[in-house]
Design a protein around this motif. Structure first.
Motif, PDB file in Angstrom:
ATOM      1  N   UNK A 231     -17.200 -11.689  20.048  1.00 47.56           N
ATOM      2  CA  UNK A 231     -17.448 -11.095  18.735  1.00 47.56           C
ATOM      3  C   UNK A 231     -16.775 -11.896  17.632  1.00 47.56           C
ATOM      4  N   UNK A 232     -15.567 -12.380  17.894  1.00 52.04           N
ATOM      5  CA  UNK A 232     -14.870 -13.196  16.902  1.00 52.04           C
ATOM      6  C   UNK A 232     -15.671 -14.463  16.605  1.00 52.04           C
ATOM      7  N   UNK A 233     -16.321 -15.018  17.636  1.00 58.46           N
ATOM      8  CA  UNK A 233     -17.142 -16.216  17.447  1.00 58.46           C
ATOM      9  C   UNK A 233     -18.427 -15.890  16.685  1.00 58.46           C
ATOM     10  N   UNK A 234     -19.005 -14.717  16.950  1.00 56.49           N
ATOM     11  CA  UNK A 234     -20.285 -14.348  16.335  1.00 56.49           C
ATOM     12  C   UNK A 234     -20.133 -13.830  14.908  1.00 56.49           C
ATOM     13  N   UNK A 235     -18.929 -13.429  14.541  1.00 59.20           N
ATOM     14  CA  UNK A 235     -18.714 -12.806  13.231  1.00 59.20           C
ATOM     15  C   UNK A 235     -18.748 -13.823  12.099  1.00 59.20           C
ATOM     16  N   UNK A 236     -19.164 -13.355  10.948  1.00 62.82           N
ATOM     17  CA  UNK A 236     -19.147 -14.166   9.724  1.00 62.82           C
ATOM     18  C   UNK A 236     -17.727 -14.259   9.178  1.00 62.82           C
ATOM     19  N   UNK A 237     -17.519 -15.170   8.269  1.00 58.15           N
ATOM     20  CA  UNK A 237     -16.271 -15.184   7.507  1.00 58.15           C
ATOM     21  C   UNK A 237     -16.146 -13.828   6.800  1.00 58.15           C
ATOM     22  N   UNK A 256      -6.364 -15.306  18.879  1.00 56.68           N
ATOM     23  CA  UNK A 256      -6.281 -14.584  17.614  1.00 56.68           C
ATOM     24  C   UNK A 256      -6.226 -15.494  16.396  1.00 56.68           C
ATOM     25  N   UNK A 257      -6.177 -16.803  16.602  1.00 58.76           N
ATOM     26  CA  UNK A 257      -6.271 -17.711  15.463  1.00 58.76           C
ATOM     27  C   UNK A 257      -7.600 -17.497  14.737  1.00 58.76           C
ATOM     28  N   UNK A 258      -8.636 -17.168  15.519  1.00 53.45           N
ATOM     29  CA  UNK A 258      -9.958 -16.931  14.920  1.00 53.45           C
ATOM     30  C   UNK A 258      -9.899 -15.765  13.928  1.00 53.45           C
ATOM     31  N   UNK A 259      -9.084 -14.775  14.224  1.00 51.76           N
ATOM     32  CA  UNK A 259      -8.930 -13.627  13.338  1.00 51.76           C
ATOM     33  C   UNK A 259      -8.412 -14.072  11.971  1.00 51.76           C
ATOM     34  N   UNK A 260      -7.477 -15.019  12.010  1.00 51.10           N
ATOM     35  CA  UNK A 260      -6.891 -15.525  10.773  1.00 51.10           C
ATOM     36  C   UNK A 260      -7.829 -16.479  10.042  1.00 51.10           C
ATOM     37  N   UNK A 261      -8.386 -17.425  10.796  1.00 53.29           N
ATOM     38  CA  UNK A 261      -9.180 -18.467  10.163  1.00 53.29           C
ATOM     39  C   UNK A 261     -10.459 -17.917   9.530  1.00 53.29           C
ATOM     40  N   UNK A 262     -11.016 -16.847  10.128  1.00 52.46           N
ATOM     41  CA  UNK A 262     -12.258 -16.266   9.587  1.00 52.46           C
ATOM     42  C   UNK A 262     -11.992 -15.014   8.750  1.00 52.46           C
ATOM     43  N   UNK A 263     -10.713 -14.675   8.584  1.00 45.94           N
ATOM     44  CA  UNK A 263     -10.313 -13.495   7.798  1.00 45.94           C
ATOM     45  C   UNK A 263     -11.035 -12.232   8.311  1.00 45.94           C
ATOM     46  N   UNK A 264     -11.024 -12.055   9.607  1.00 43.46           N
ATOM     47  CA  UNK A 264     -11.733 -10.937  10.221  1.00 43.46           C
ATOM     48  C   UNK A 264     -10.927  -9.649  10.151  1.00 43.46           C
TER      49      UNK A 264
END
Length: 332
Positions: A231-237, A256-264
């Motif tokens: 889901x983190x990969x599929x989500x938009x910024x 969880x870096x993806x959470x930060x980088x994409x501001x999820x």
């Protein structure tokens, strides 16, 4: 109006276990207390939390009935002190904290809604739990806006089919994941823009392709497990992921870096333990913003099938087979 009996035959959970533990019992007909109404049940929706409660892993909240059943539709036959939103004889549908698998059920006056014109009593019995779950999680927590893309896992479920229709009615695009061609076709028929067969396709890649690299703005997830990182990969910024269940388990290894980088934003909720005030506020918003769509025929629950209350075990077997498309309803 017929006299209310003192006793009734309900379907209770004799012990934690499989569908066979759902057995008839004789119980007193409950009396509505302050702010409550008594509903003569004509239809009761079957939901995944009922299955979890039957298995012994989802106990009712304090003070709630120990009988399964989280949504009912029927006729108001009793009013508790201060109950003034509905009158005797009204046809209502309501979320309940338990007790739906019975001929009579207590509901909170503030949580009961008038059955919209054009909705059958069976459809009404399939509506409150899914409608409130979708409204709160997709629109209040997820903040889905017109023009945005919603990704729904479990698109052919009762919740999924309701979310498809509401998202489309409010002007959003919808992608769903499903497990068969039949389920995909059913979702597209009621408005989904793209149905992904998760057994044969990579949903992350398809979402990226469909949105031209943008990703899903809101993701409604009832799967969990390894879907969390996907889901983190599929989500938009600035995407919002809303967790409502964990069919694949509540634990995962995630970068969880993806959470930060994409501001999820990754949030979630459960409906049953919420306060009566919270649920009443959801109902008020739904009555103002959503029920007119039902009355206009734009939204209605998709019904997979019905079972008499006495065959609740068979209804649970149908749900656990995961072959159903839409809602399963018990009739009385």
């Amino acid at each position: 109006m017929e006299p209310i009996p003192s006793q009734m035959t309900v379907i209770g959970i004799s012990k934690p276990g499989g569908p066979e533990v759902l057995l008839p019992e004789t119980r007193p007909v409950p009396t509505p207390g302050p702010g409550e109404i008594l509903v003569k049940v004509q239809a009761a929706g079957v939901n995944r939390p009922d299955v979890a409660q039957r298995a012994g892993v989802y106990p009712p909240p304090p003070g709630a009935s120990d009988l399964p059943g989280l949504e009912v539709a029927g006729q108001v036959v009793g009013l508790g002190e201060g109950a003034s939103r509905h009158k005797l004889g009204d046809s209502v549908m309501s979320l309940v904290a338990g007790g739906g698998y019975a001929p009579y059920c207590i509901a909170q006056d503030a949580q009961a809604m008038a059955v919209p014109i054009g909705l059958s009593i069976i459809e009404a019995g399939a509506t409150p739990e899914t409608l409130m779950t979708v409204w709160h999680n997709v629109f209040e927590r997820g903040g889905l806006k017109p023009g945005e893309t919603l990704l729904i896992h479990g698109g052919s479920s009762g919740i999924g089919t309701m979310a498809i229709q509401l998202a489309k009615a409010f002007g959003s695009k919808v992608i769903v994941t499903v497990g068969s061609n039949d389920k995909a076709a059913a979702c597209v028929k009621i408005g989904a823009d793209r149905a992904i067969d998760y057994k044969a396709e990579d949903f992350v890649a398809i979402v990226k392709e469909f949105t031209e690299g943008h990703g899903a703005d809101v993701i409604l997830d009832m799967v969990g497990g390894d879907y969390i990182e996907k889901n983190y990969d599929a989500a938009a910024i600035d995407g919002r992921i809303v967790q409502i269940a964990f069919l694949h388990g509540p634990k995962a290894t995630v970068n969880f870096v993806k959470l930060m980088m994409k501001r999820l934003q990754h949030t979630g909720s459960t409906l049953r333990p919420r306060s009566n005030a919270d649920k009443a506020a959801m109902v008020a918003a739904i009555e103002a913003k959503v029920l007119p769509l039902f009355a206009a025929g734009q939204v209605k629950p998709l019904i997979d099938g019905t079972f008499p209350l006495a065959e609740a075990a068979e209804a649970h077997r149908r749900m656990e087979s995961s072959q159903h498309i839409g809602k399963i309803v018990l009739t009385l």
